[in-house]
Design an enzyme around this catalytic site. Structure first.
Site, short mmCIF file in Angstrom:
data_model
loop_
_atom_site.label_atom_id
_atom_site.label_comp_id
_atom_site.label_asym_id
_atom_site.label_seq_id
_atom_site.Cartn_x
_atom_site.Cartn_y
_atom_site.Cartn_z
CD1 TRP A 15 -4.51 4.17 4.63
CD2 TRP A 15 -5.37 4.54 6.67
NE1 TRP A 15 -3.79 5.19 5.21
CE2 TRP A 15 -4.29 5.43 6.46
CE3 TRP A 15 -6.06 4.59 7.87
CZ2 TRP A 15 -3.91 6.38 7.42
CZ3 TRP A 15 -5.67 5.52 8.84
CH2 TRP A 15 -4.61 6.39 8.60
CG ASN A 16 -7.21 2.12 11.77
OD1 ASN A 16 -6.33 1.52 12.37
ND2 ASN A 16 -7.95 3.06 12.33
CG ASP A 17 -1.84 -1.18 8.92
OD1 ASP A 17 -2.42 -1.75 7.99
OD2 ASP A 17 -0.86 -0.44 8.76
CB ALA A 18 -4.71 -0.18 14.91
NE ARG A 40 -2.66 0.19 3.56
CZ ARG A 40 -2.52 -0.28 4.79
NH1 ARG A 40 -1.65 0.26 5.62
NH2 ARG A 40 -3.23 -1.31 5.19
#
Length: 806
Positions: free
Chosen positions: A471-474, A349
């Site tokens: 997109w928010n890996d968490a 990404r």
């Protein structure tokens, strides 16, 4: 408190105190070698991959040690100090560090000796050079022992961290009397292991050396008081099966007022036979000096290809110099940072977004990286999460099609479309490139498979499955059972469909254009039916259909990305737009930019993920996440909110007003940071974190050049569509596009944000703000007059009137 400032032309940041709140780094690099250098010479270097071929050790940010040190000893006075300040931390008469574009110079004075070290990486070779100058300020003759030093790894730093007691047993370091250099490496310990060979040399006559760490440092001692410098000379020990260092010692005699110079040469390569030639190439002082001149000239030419002038000097500084330099740095070396220095490779990404940022300044590198991205796609359309050119993919070796980060495939269409718009090279779409798991297809087919994969990988609500994260890996537990869905990824999918639809229409492929249009409309309807929470858009549904980002939640409400990407994708209908803008502008905004959501999570929720475990206000737990704020800047420009776009851009800049207290902000005030700690943290709100390696960099560069200044690539030409703050009466941008240079001057006498009222190219008025390419390789003057949209030119392309078209 301030710890430094820019010089007059902004090409250097001068650090005035060595004990900055965090180490302040510079990135020095070429295509094969990277050196991270702090203001005291701390950091580390590596060849090709930051994990696998690490040259030397760097233990921790809090100590900024070990580093590239130059010890000085006056035997007559029994004084030992370093030019760096670290690691002895002796009070110096004066000290400064100048981080420049392509080099870092430390200067200090102590004990009657004035000295400097300039660190830089050569243009092409896996070599770093330290140019050293020493001047005798005292009235008497001085004889000094000089000892350049670094602590070696020469291999896989991740294994070294976990199994140092075992990894040291493979070590070997020796002084080569013919090369007058230390050579160090790890013996192969697996069938697949490829050794890295470190080398360390100097231009001064070498009196003694040391490679055993224990002999140099001494038992129960550290680098601030090394035992090895107490003797008349170093121990001349080879090393086998122990921790390694590289220390060379020579003698410099200086008359009163005399200056002497020498160079230190260090590097690492995977081919031992190359080392003699690498050392000899830079062994002479004159060769080292000339290389530095050429490195500086390279960066001057590279950075000046695109150049902007606006009323805001900080905007200019970040767009012309430091933000652009950071873009090159992370594009070349995306997988490393001083704050997590054991990771290798590069994220899929991340690299895709870097490609978009790099296109206007380095098409060759962008194209090469784009082709690697295409290769790392699976034939089902998904892609790997990340990859190393040394060790392969981040997924388990031999396991293909593994779904981890669900969003990776959505970024490929953006990059390919951007490439074709920038270059006009539609033939690239016909190139056959293999899939990572076998067979091959055209680039165009790769793009279509990416979109179709996402369309097929959907959940109960019809939204894309989130897998291990979007997109928010968490959000790493949201879809861990295979049912969670991402509202944001649905928007990103719509944006991809719209871009591929535009591409297909340009190619005359109406069947594909209709397919993309239909898919986009279907997901737009679904998002607005199930992803709307009454006043804003949700982030996701987890495996139990629990809404994330909802007004029903006590924490984690109003996800910024879902609001900005509703605009970027065109998903949000006109009647809902004011509501989400109000949430962005009023609910989420802070002096540093809008938070990722609010309020922060305060306890771990295993059905959402590690985002809820992070300290409130940090990382993805409601920090002011600069990458997400950059999305917001572009979204503002797409709906002609020039004032708001510029306001957020200004807040994000490292030299912003709210960041002037360096003791609070802490990190480098000359490059983009990944995030600023959010209001969820009472004590650390406003603290910067994770600089250099951030997706903020390409997005802010594109935001500045293509959206705020509006010199934007399109399939049919260069569109001029600025979105300025109203108080900017004049701005300009010089930009290369398809072989010709466009010098664009924008005038804004009416104080509007957008609307091209009049446009001329080489004095000839156009009926459009879309300039068709000039295939003449010349410089073309473009004059743009902004004004009320009622009299603005329309967006249809016209043929330029040049000598080739009359």
């Amino acid at each position: 408190m301030h710890y430094g400032h820019f010089n007059a032309n902004g090409r250097e940041f001068i650090v005035t105190k060595p004990d900055t709140p965090r180490p302040w780094f510079n990135y020095l690099f070429n295509d094969v070698y990277h050196a991270l250098v702090s203001q005291t010479g701390g950091g580390f270097s590596y060849f090709r991959d930051p994990k696998y071929y690490r040259l030397h050790r760097y233990d921790h940010l809090s100590s900024d040690r070990p580093g590239r040190y130059l010890y000085l000893k006056d035997p007559a006075k029994n004084q030992v100090w370093t030019l760096n300040w670290q690691p002895t931390r002796e009070k110096l008469q004066d000290w400064e560090c100048r981080h420049a574009l392509g080099s870092t110079t430390l200067r200090s004075t102590a004990h009657g000796i004035q000295g400097s070290i300039t660190y830089f990486v050569t243009r092409e070779a896996p070599v770093e050079i330290w140019l050293v100058s020493l001047k005798n300020l005292s009235k008497g003759r001085r004889t000094l022992q000089v000892t350049p030093f670094m602590e070696l790894v020469c291999g896989d730093v991740a294994l070294e961290i976990h199994y140092r007691n075992i990894l040291m047993l493979y070590n070997e370091a020796n002084f080569d009397p013919e090369l007058k250099s230390i050579i160090a490496f790890k013996h192969p310990f697996k069938s697949w292991h490829k050794p890295g060979y470190g080398f360390f040399s100097a231009t001064f006559p070498i009196d003694s050396f040391e490679t055993r760490r224990e002999s140099f440092v001494g038992p129960y001692r550290d680098l601030d008081d090394p035992q090895g410098l107490e003797a008349k000379r170093l121990g001349n020990h080879s090393t086998r099966g122990e921790d390694m260092v590289a220390a060379l010692q020579g003698t410099v005699t200086l008359k009163p007022g005399e200056t002497q110079e020498f160079a230190v040469i260090a590097g690492i390569t995977d081919k031992r036979e190359e080392i003699p030639a690498l050392i000899e190439r830079f062994r002479s002082l004159e060769a080292a000096r000339q290389e530095l001149v050429q490195v500086k000239d390279h960066w001057r030419q590279t950075l000046e290809k695109v150049w902007v002038e606006t009323p805001d000097p900080n905007f200019n500084l970040m767009t012309n110099l430091w933000g652009k330099y950071q873009l090159f740095a992370i594009t070349h070396w995306r997988g490393t940072s001083h704050y997590h220095g054991a990771e290798g490779g590069q994220g899929y990404r991340d690299t895709a977004q870097d490609v978009e940022g790099l296109l206007s300044v380095d098409i060759g590198t962008a194209r090469a990286k784009l082709e690697r991205l295409i290769f790392y796609q699976y034939k089902n359309g998904h892609a790997v999460s990340g990859f190393s050119e040394v060790e392969g993919t981040w997924e388990n070796q031999g396991v293909q099609g593994v779904i981890k980060k669900a969003d990776v495939s959505v970024w490929l269409p953006y990059s390919v479309v951007a490439y074709v718009k920038e270059t006009g090279d539609t033939a690239f779409l016909k190139k056959e490139i293999p899939f990572h798991d076998g067979t091959s297809a055209t680039v165009y087919e790769h793009v279509l498979r990416a979109v179709r994969y996402l369309y097929g990988a959907r959940g109960e609500h019809g939204l894309p499955l989130i897998g291990h994260a979007d997109w928010n890996d968490a959000y790493d537990h949201v879809g861990i059972k295979g049912k969670g869905e991402s509202v944001w990824l649905g928007m990103a999918f719509v944006r991809a469909c719209r871009q591929v639809e535009e591409l297909a229409s340009f190619l005359g492929d109406e069947g594909i254009a209709e397919e993309m249009r239909s898919k986009a409309e279907e997901l737009t309807r679904i998002i607005n039916e199930v992803g709307w929470d009454g006043s804003w858009y949700l982030a996701a549904f987890n495996d139990k259909r629990y809404k994330i980002g909802s007004h029903e939640n006590k924490e984690g409400k109003v996800p910024l990305n879902s609001q900005t990407w509703a605009i970027l994708s065109g998903v949000v209908p006109p009647d809902r737009l004011p509501s989400i803008l109000e949430k962005i502008d009023r609910y989420l905004d802070t002096p540093y930019g809008p938070a990722l959501f609010l309020p922060s999570y305060t306890s771990f929720n295993p059905e959402i993920g590690r985002v809820t475990a992070f300290c409130p206000g940090t990382k993805e737990n409601a920090a002011i996440f600069s990458h997400a704020c950059a999305f917001k800047v572009v979204a503002d420009c797409t709906i002609q909110r020039g004032e708001q776009a510029y306001a957020t851009f200004s807040k994000l800049m490292p030299m912003a007003k709210a960041k002037q207290d360096h003791d609070r902000y802490k990190v480098e005030p000359y490059v983009w940071a990944e995030y600023v700690v959010g209001p969820g943290s009472k004590d650390r709100f406003g603290e910067g974190a994770f600089t250099w390696n951030t997706g903020t960099t390409p997005w802010m560069y594109v935001a500045a050049t293509e959206w705020i200044l509006g010199a934007r690539r399109e399939f049919e030409g260069l569109k001029i569509d600025p979105c300025l703050p109203k108080h900017w009466k004049k701005a300009s941008i010089r930009r290369i596009f398809r072989g010709s240079t466009y010098e664009i001057t924008i005038r804004n006498p009416e104080g509007v944000s957008s609307g091209v009222k009049r446009l001329t190219v080489d004095g000839v008025e156009q009926s459009s703000n879309l300039i068709r390419p000039h295939p003449d390789g010349r410089v073309h003057k473009v004059e743009v007059l902004l004004g009320k949209m009622s009299s603005a030119v329309r967006g249809e392309p016209v043929e330029p009137r040049t000598a080739l078209h009359r």
